[in-house]
Write a protein that holds these residues in place. Structure first.
Motif, PDB file in Angstrom:
ATOM      1  N   HIS A   1      29.902  15.965  85.884  1.00 23.10           N
ATOM      2  CA  HIS A   1      31.009  15.649  86.793  1.00 23.10           C
ATOM      3  C   HIS A   1      30.547  15.419  88.232  1.00 23.10           C
ATOM      4  O   HIS A   1      29.664  16.125  88.722  1.00 23.10           O
ATOM      5  CB  HIS A   1      32.024  16.800  86.815  1.00 23.10           C
ATOM      6  CG  HIS A   1      32.968  16.831  85.665  1.00 23.10           C
ATOM      7  ND1 HIS A   1      32.568  17.067  84.371  1.00 23.10           N
ATOM      8  CD2 HIS A   1      34.312  16.658  85.606  1.00 23.10           C
ATOM      9  CE1 HIS A   1      33.623  17.049  83.568  1.00 23.10           C
ATOM     10  NE2 HIS A   1      34.698  16.797  84.297  1.00 23.10           N
TER      11      HIS A   1
ATOM     12  N   ASP B   1      32.639  10.598  85.374  1.00 23.62           N
ATOM     13  CA  ASP B   1      31.460  10.833  84.539  1.00 23.62           C
ATOM     14  C   ASP B   1      30.276  10.122  85.190  1.00 23.62           C
ATOM     15  O   ASP B   1      30.240   8.892  85.243  1.00 23.62           O
ATOM     16  CB  ASP B   1      31.741  10.285  83.131  1.00 23.62           C
ATOM     17  CG  ASP B   1      30.634  10.610  82.142  1.00 23.62           C
ATOM     18  OD1 ASP B   1      29.489  10.840  82.571  1.00 23.62           O
ATOM     19  OD2 ASP B   1      30.931  10.614  80.922  1.00 23.62           O
TER      20      ASP B   1
ATOM     21  N   TRP C   1      33.941  19.806  80.137  1.00 24.36           N
ATOM     22  CA  TRP C   1      33.171  20.326  81.271  1.00 24.36           C
ATOM     23  C   TRP C   1      31.688  20.470  80.936  1.00 24.36           C
ATOM     24  O   TRP C   1      30.814  20.187  81.747  1.00 24.36           O
ATOM     25  CB  TRP C   1      33.754  21.664  81.708  1.00 24.36           C
ATOM     26  CG  TRP C   1      33.063  22.247  82.899  1.00 24.36           C
ATOM     27  CD1 TRP C   1      32.222  23.312  82.937  1.00 24.36           C
ATOM     28  CD2 TRP C   1      33.150  21.775  84.252  1.00 24.36           C
ATOM     29  NE1 TRP C   1      31.777  23.538  84.215  1.00 24.36           N
ATOM     30  CE2 TRP C   1      32.331  22.603  85.044  1.00 24.36           C
ATOM     31  CE3 TRP C   1      33.845  20.726  84.861  1.00 24.36           C
ATOM     32  CZ2 TRP C   1      32.192  22.426  86.407  1.00 24.36           C
ATOM     33  CZ3 TRP C   1      33.693  20.540  86.231  1.00 24.36           C
ATOM     34  CH2 TRP C   1      32.877  21.388  86.983  1.00 24.36           C
TER      35      TRP C   1
ATOM     36  N   ILE D   1      39.199  18.041  85.851  1.00 26.01           N
ATOM     37  CA  ILE D   1      38.185  17.847  84.818  1.00 26.01           C
ATOM     38  C   ILE D   1      38.469  16.551  84.084  1.00 26.01           C
ATOM     39  O   ILE D   1      39.600  16.299  83.656  1.00 26.01           O
ATOM     40  CB  ILE D   1      38.175  19.037  83.831  1.00 26.01           C
ATOM     41  CG1 ILE D   1      37.806  20.332  84.571  1.00 26.01           C
ATOM     42  CG2 ILE D   1      37.208  18.784  82.682  1.00 26.01           C
ATOM     43  CD1 ILE D   1      37.898  21.570  83.699  1.00 26.01           C
TER      44      ILE D   1
ATOM     45  N   THR E   1      32.876  14.827  91.917  1.00 26.14           N
ATOM     46  CA  THR E   1      34.229  14.706  92.482  1.00 26.14           C
ATOM     47  C   THR E   1      34.128  14.230  93.923  1.00 26.14           C
ATOM     48  O   THR E   1      33.377  14.794  94.716  1.00 26.14           O
ATOM     49  CB  THR E   1      34.979  16.051  92.427  1.00 26.14           C
ATOM     50  OG1 THR E   1      35.038  16.509  91.081  1.00 26.14           O
ATOM     51  CG2 THR E   1      36.399  15.900  92.965  1.00 26.14           C
TER      52      THR E   1
ATOM     53  N   SER F   1      37.486  12.653  90.105  1.00 29.56           N
ATOM     54  CA  SER F   1      36.361  13.151  89.304  1.00 29.56           C
ATOM     55  C   SER F   1      35.957  12.067  88.316  1.00 29.56           C
ATOM     56  O   SER F   1      36.816  11.393  87.739  1.00 29.56           O
ATOM     57  CB  SER F   1      36.742  14.419  88.538  1.00 29.56           C
ATOM     58  OG  SER F   1      36.931  15.506  89.405  1.00 29.56           O
TER      59      SER F   1
END
Length: 505
Positions: free
Chosen positions: A308, A479, A303, A441, A310, A477
């Motif tokens: 992140h 990167d 995290w 996550i 989403t 989610s």
């Protein structure tokens, strides 16, 4: 008849060496077959190694922090044939007379004399085998000397600044192997050395005095960590250790320095308040499971280190459900998850950037040509993520069978290290529990994860009337260093089309 047998490290998968982070037994302990004896940790997972047979622990040949590989000897067990023999063997060890034995400087390499820079124990302390007793320093390295046996320190025969060599007496210890085992959980903790008298000598500078104004007491760390801390000017009493018995690990020290640098000396992340909840009413303390602790550290790192994003979507799965019910009528039970797995692999094949990882430099993307999916599973001990491999090569029925078998192994704590390795993308499904949406996550080093919530019927306008539509909520989610919003949108549109049109074969 009893027989002493060595227990080597079995095949633990694709690892050269792994670190011993926990020793679960002591000399004299009685273990049953498959009882845990040590816990190992790699950069990807932790694993508990079981005893291959029952007996009494005769000798432990590894210590915390050791790096070991396949076939290295962990310990030796005196195997016994029945309960009477077990009782007899334990009684022999327990009845041994305590002895006062000297602990001397062991072979420390090519050094004539080295200086004592730290004394880690006091007279009267009760030690476990391999606890550190002094730290020595040469012009090339520092080294922590462990006690080779457990027991109570009678006296200490060295002082700070002394020069010692091989064979010099360090201290005397009153010990038998079982005496230490019996007392290790009830023994008093080592008493702190008296605080030094204040002098006019200025305190050594840390990287940032505003961050480290309140020492946290005695610090436990290996010689290499202490040496690195001295080079960086870090006071280890200000670093919180996350290792066994709060031992400071390499990652703890580097994280502390990184926090100071990235925060510009302002103290980094604020600490949450410590509150005495007992003043408000009755309490119950429930220790976190080992899985909770490990996954908590990993998810916190994910995290904090991954930016992140989403994206949410809803999929019409009427066709999927119709096909699933037809198969069920024919005696073939398929869960929605296997359809989602097949659909995800098709989407990954069309969008390979989602089946990838950043390399260590963060400047290159490693595209994976295999399609292994991590499937998050709820167990009594916490969340685990076993890996279903080569999903593109398996039928819906094969996937359903493998999922059921893997789920049973996860619930019973029987997953092996190999079962947890090799994923390129993860699916976390709460469909059997409930909820409308959630934000999963990313499971580093992966770059994306799909969250699946419970399907529901919602009214949909077909141009003339509102009709019920079975709807599956999805949350992707990813990167943001690797995947931008447009790419995320296209992946979700592709997956939506595959699932809604039942194009999963």
């Amino acid at each position: 008849m009893s027989e002493i047998k060595n227990v080597p490290l079995p095949d633990i998968g694709d690892f050269d060496e792994v670190e011993v982070i926990e020793i679960l037994v002591a000399v004299g302990d009685t273990v049953a077959e498959d009882d845990g004896i040590i816990t190992l940790e790699s950069d990807k997972a932790s694993m508990e190694i079981p005893a291959p047979f029952a007996g009494v622990i005769a000798e432990i040949k590894v210590t915390l922090g050791d790096k070991i590989k396949q076939d290295d000897i962990i310990l030796s067990i005196k195997s016994v044939g029945n309960d009477a023999e077990i009782v007899e063997e334990v009684a022999k060890v327990v009845s041994a007379e305590p002895k006062i034995l000297p602990v001397v400087v062991p072979d420390i390499g090519d050094f004539d004399e080295v200086e004592v820079i730290e004394i880690l124990v006091n007279a009267g302390d009760v030690l476990s085998e391999e606890d550190g007793i002094i730290t020595l320093e040469s012009d090339k390295a520092s080294m922590e000397i462990p006690t080779p046996l457990a027991g109570k320190v009678i006296d200490i025969n060295v002082a700070l600044g002394d020069k010692v060599k091989l064979g010099d007496l360090i201290l005397n210890i009153k010990s038998t192997s079982v005496e230490a085992v019996v007392t290790k959980d009830t023994a008093p903790k080592p008493t702190a050395a008296p605080a030094p008298k204040p002098t006019n000598t200025p305190a050594p500078q840390t990287l940032d005095q505003s961050v480290s104004t309140t020492p946290k007491g005695d610090s436990h760390a290996s010689p290499s960590i202490r040496k690195l801390a001295r080079e960086l000017g870090v006071d280890l009493s200000n670093v919180t250790g996350t290792g066994q018995k709060s031992r400071i690990l390499d990652t703890d020290l580097k994280g502390y320095v990184k926090q100071i640098i990235t925060s510009g000396g302002t103290g980094g992340l604020p600490k949450t308040p410590v509150i005495d909840f007992s003043k408000f009413g009755l309490l119950e303390i429930q220790p976190l499971t080992r899985i909770n602790k490990l996954s908590g550290k990993h998810l916190t790192a994910c995290w904090l280190n991954i930016p992140h994003v989403t994206q949410f979507d809803e999929v019409n799965i009427d066709k999927m459900e119709t096909y699933r019910q037809e198969q069920k009528a024919n005696g073939v039970k398929l869960t929605p998850l296997v359809f989602i797995m097949k659909g995800v692999v098709q989407a990954l094949q069309a969008h390979p950037r989602f089946n990838a990882s950043l390399d260590e430099s963060g400047e290159n993307l490693i595209i994976k040509k295999y399609f292994n999916l991590g499937i998050a599973m709820d167990t009594p001990n916490g969340l685990v993520v076993p890996v279903i491999k080569d999903v593109e090569q398996k039928s819906l029925l094969e996937l359903a069978t493998e999922l059921a078998q893997t789920s049973a192994k996860a619930r019973n704590g029987k997953l092996s290290p190999k079962d947890m390795q090799g994923a390129g993308f993860t699916i976390s499904s709460l469909g059997g529990i409930g909820g409308t949406q959630f934000t999963p996550i990313v499971n580093a080093p992966e770059v994306a994860i799909l969250g699946v919530s419970r399907s529901f019927n919602k009214p949909s306008w077909n141009g003339k009337n509102f009709v019920p539509e079975l709807t599956l909520p999805l949350a992707l989610s990813y990167d943001h260093r690797v995947i931008d919003g447009a790419q995320g949108g296209r992946f979700m549109a592709e997956l939506n089309n595959i699932l809604s049109e039942a194009n999963y074969d």
